[in-house]
Design a protein around this motif. Sequence first.
Motif, mmCIF file in Angstrom:
data_model
loop_
_atom_site.group_PDB
_atom_site.id
_atom_site.type_symbol
_atom_site.label_atom_id
_atom_site.label_comp_id
_atom_site.label_asym_id
_atom_site.label_seq_id
_atom_site.Cartn_x
_atom_site.Cartn_y
_atom_site.Cartn_z
ATOM 1 N N HIS A 8 28.160 46.062 37.717
ATOM 2 C CA HIS A 8 28.014 44.763 38.375
ATOM 3 C C HIS A 8 28.320 44.850 39.870
ATOM 4 O O HIS A 8 27.940 43.969 40.636
ATOM 5 C CB HIS A 8 28.944 43.736 37.729
ATOM 6 N N ASP A 46 35.393 41.914 38.928
ATOM 7 C CA ASP A 46 34.035 41.837 38.372
ATOM 8 C C ASP A 46 34.088 41.704 36.850
ATOM 9 O O ASP A 46 33.261 42.258 36.136
ATOM 10 C CB ASP A 46 33.248 43.081 38.784
ATOM 11 N N GLN A 81 33.435 39.327 34.903
ATOM 12 C CA GLN A 81 32.294 38.589 34.328
ATOM 13 C C GLN A 81 32.668 37.344 33.511
ATOM 14 O O GLN A 81 32.074 36.299 33.673
ATOM 15 C CB GLN A 81 31.406 39.505 33.456
#
Length: 332
Positions: free
Chosen positions: A200, A226, A228
């Motif tokens: 990502h 990151d 998510q």
Amino acid sequence: MTLQVGLIGCGVMGSDHARILQNEVAGARLVAAYDAQAARAETVAASAKARTLPSARALIADPEVQAVIIASPDETHAELSIACIEAGKPALCEKPLAATLDQCRAVMAAEMKAGRRLVQVGFMRRFDPGYRAIKGKIGDSGLGRPIFLHCVHRNAIAPSYITSDLVLANSAVHEFDISRFVLDEEFATIQVVSGKATRHAETRRPQFVVLESRSGVVVTIEVFLDAQYGYDVQAELVCENGSASLSPHRPIAQRLAGRDGFEVESDWRQRFADAYRLQLQEWVAAIAAGRAVGASAWDGYAASAIAAAALEAAAKRTATKIAIGDRPAFYG
Ligand code: ISE
């Protein structure tokens, strides 16, 4: 008395401070706003029936402005804090206090010259009820002496300009400050191990930090921007006889499609909404009472000094001494 507040910087954090001040805080109102992008200042000012001013300096000097919120880019924080000190006006300055340690020292020198604390650094977690409760457990709860503090700091996503270094200097700095606040002591050494970048954000590495306090308490910090799934901050203080943790932050529970679960907030403004409100409310009340609350310029300097040591430790891949020095008597 109603405190008349001016706002410098009307981006994401500045406009949020303006909204909270107008809608959720007693005893203050926004009277002026400035932003390098005039349209942003106009939007914020219009929502509060405030004026816009042509520069940050003009806002600080304006006779109607009694106190200032500084939410402009990081590299302007020190200069504007010093201008507020010289004008004798209290300032709530977003973190970090300054872009360099020398600038942090300059802010402290200006305050000491003025003879009173005028700058509060926006380390809002100090006002979060959960962290305050954990701090309150130390010393009188039967938990015994602290041994470990485990911290997790996950953002769902981060902007592309956030580098691996900024993971430490911009995000982990909250953990450095809150660990000093909870444990009420300084740190002696730091180690940093960088994790694998994810698909990502292929160049941004998650960071894992181990701090050792002067009395030997070990603090572990995972910072992963990151992750998510949402914004997730965890902390567990492990003591001799037991532990105290932040409860998972659960604004609502939801049952849907055969599943029972809790929502995770998407960013820090939601997760720390109470902390941001209390930070502003207590700042306003403290000014009225002639006191100072929250993180001082010394605290801002100390957090930045740990961040500087973290960058050095990450580059050297070895345990690194943290050279904070002794707290000046002025900062208690
Ligand atoms: C951001 O700048 C903040 O200050 C947030 O509190 C933090 O959680 C986030 O990681 C930073 O990027």
